[in-house]
Design an enzyme around this catalytic site. Structure first.
Site, short mmCIF file in Angstrom:
data_model
loop_
_atom_site.label_atom_id
_atom_site.label_comp_id
_atom_site.label_asym_id
_atom_site.label_seq_id
_atom_site.Cartn_x
_atom_site.Cartn_y
_atom_site.Cartn_z
N HIS A 170 0.67 1.49 2.74
CA HIS A 170 0.04 2.43 3.67
C HIS A 170 -0.26 3.74 2.96
CE1 HIS A 170 -0.88 4.57 7.35
NE2 HIS A 170 0.04 5.47 7.05
N ARG A 187 -4.97 -4.63 4.28
CA ARG A 187 -4.50 -3.59 3.35
C ARG A 187 -3.61 -4.25 2.31
NH1 ARG A 187 -0.28 -0.55 6.04
NH2 ARG A 187 1.12 -1.61 4.59
N TYR A 199 8.47 -5.13 5.14
CA TYR A 199 8.06 -5.59 6.47
C TYR A 199 6.98 -6.67 6.47
CZ TYR A 199 4.45 -2.00 5.59
OH TYR A 199 3.45 -1.23 5.04
#
Length: 395
Positions: free
Chosen positions: A294, A290, A303
């Site tokens: 998100h 990805r 992160y």
């Protein structure tokens, strides 16, 4: 058709599970099925090959897949921009996952049925769903304004993993309707359930595996392993490659390069055909990444490392097909210019169409909840109508 399980987990998926997938597939070695490298070079695989079907030239089919991915990416980037401008409440990005979705979407036959999550914009495109229908959902003006039976594409599922149970039940219904294993290619059907690596940790997904295996259901579990369940990395969810979990439930699994549209198409095509023939479920792990967030409420820089993103950009699914077409002289520059123009036109239509979507009336929320209005719901609607009318004439 009789609901019995196959004799072995690999039955019907080639000559033998160990032979088809090999030791590397079963023990975590270099197991990716790949037909097109990141540099745009074709490679052979012992079991899977890209076959667009009778009457379709291979070069033409690959150009079509390229066009699909470019337009799907434009849907994604335009929708992200619309959210940033306050026109959508939220948007679930798919940047980097175009090959996984388009490859799986184009492997379907018209009679197959899709159960998506909330990110299958590319599959929706392949099923002929107007992307403005998706924008209505994310704009908050409807709950998904399409009839699933019109395109054999279910409504987006927000509850993580729930659609795998829906898919398994629908597949069991297909068995009982006599549209599995008849030998008629225009009749035999299968189901595909899309979910992510994060959903693979949900109980619903594992329960669907149990039922699908026990009843030999004609369902393909298609997991887009994009490495992150929001901020949770895949290595904190599983000790083994995800596709290997399938063997514990009694059906085969295979890991495919999810950034390779040719390989994704070939693997999904084989898994769907296996299901249509009555040979049961298959787990397909599309190993991808990805590259975006998100959703538009997420900040992935908190992160994950930017170096990882840059590394995966070198495996861009669109760039590798473009490199293949150009290197082999299979598309003129006019073709790429035409696709770019079409993408621009699509972007304009999405921007204008999104802003023109009508707002729902407050009382509409009570309609189409049930096939017939219940007395309780009727009372609630009347009570809310009275509440709204109390503001009439107020300043």
């Amino acid at each position: 058709m009789d609901g019995t399980a196959p004799a072995s987990p690999g039955a019907g998926f080639g000559p033998d599970l160990a032979e088809v997938f090999g030791p590397s597939q079963q023990h975590g070695g270099p197991e990716l099925v790949q037909l097109l490298t990141p540099e745009g070079e074709r490679v052979e695989h012992a079991e899977f090959r890209f076959d667009p079907g009778p009457g379709v030239a291979e070069d033409e089919a690959i150009r079509g897949l390229y066009r699909d991915m470019v337009l799907v990416r434009r849907i994604d980037t335009e929708s992200t921009a619309l959210q940033r401008h306050g026109e959508l409440g939220i948007w679930a990005q798919l940047l980097g996952q175009e090959a996984a979705q388009v490859g799986a979407g184009r492997a379907l036959r018209p009679q197959d049925f899709v159960f998506p999550t909330y990110r299958e914009h590319g599959v929706a495109w392949c099923r002929g769903l107007d992307p403005l229908k998706l924008l209505g959902l994310f704009r908050g003006v409807d709950h998904g304004d399409w009839d699933p039976k019109d395109v054999n594409f279910g409504l987006y599922t927000i509850v993580i993993g729930a659609q795998t149970l829906h898919a398994t039940g629908y597949a069991m219904g297909m068995q009982r309707d006599g549209v599995v294993g008849t030998g008629d290619p225009d009749r035999d059907a299968a189901v595909i359930a899309h979910f992510g690596d994060g959903a693979s940790s949900q109980g619903d997904v594992n329960e669907s595996f149990i039922f699908a295996a026990s009843y030999n259901a004609p369902v393909v579990f298609f997991c887009q392993n994009n490495q992150w369940a929001i901020s949770e990395p895949i290595e904190r969810q599983t000790r083994i490659p995800l596709y290997q979990r399938a063997l514990g439930f009694g059906f085969p699994g295979v890991r495919v390069d999810g950034n390779d549209v040719l390989a994704t198409y070939a693997v999904t095509q084989a898994a769907l055909q296996r299901a249509r023939e009555g040979q049961g479920p298959t787990f397909v792990e599309a190993y991808t990444y990805r590259m975006g967030a998100h959703t538009t409420t997420d900040d992935p820089t908190r992160y994950r490392l930017s170096d990882d993103v840059e590394s995966w950009k070198l495996r861009d699914p669109i760039a590798r097909v473009e490199a293949y077409l150009k290197r082999n002289g299979l598309a003129e520059q006019s073709f790429f210019d035409a696709v770019a123009t079409e993408a621009d036109e699509l972007g304009v239509r999405l921007r204008e169409g999104c802003k023109a979507l009508p707002d729902p009336q407050p009382l509409d929320v009570f309609d189409r909840v049930y096939a017939e209005m219940t007395p309780e719901l009727e009372a609630q609607k009347a009570e809310y109508a009275a509440y709204l009318s109390s503001f009439e004439g107020a300043h």
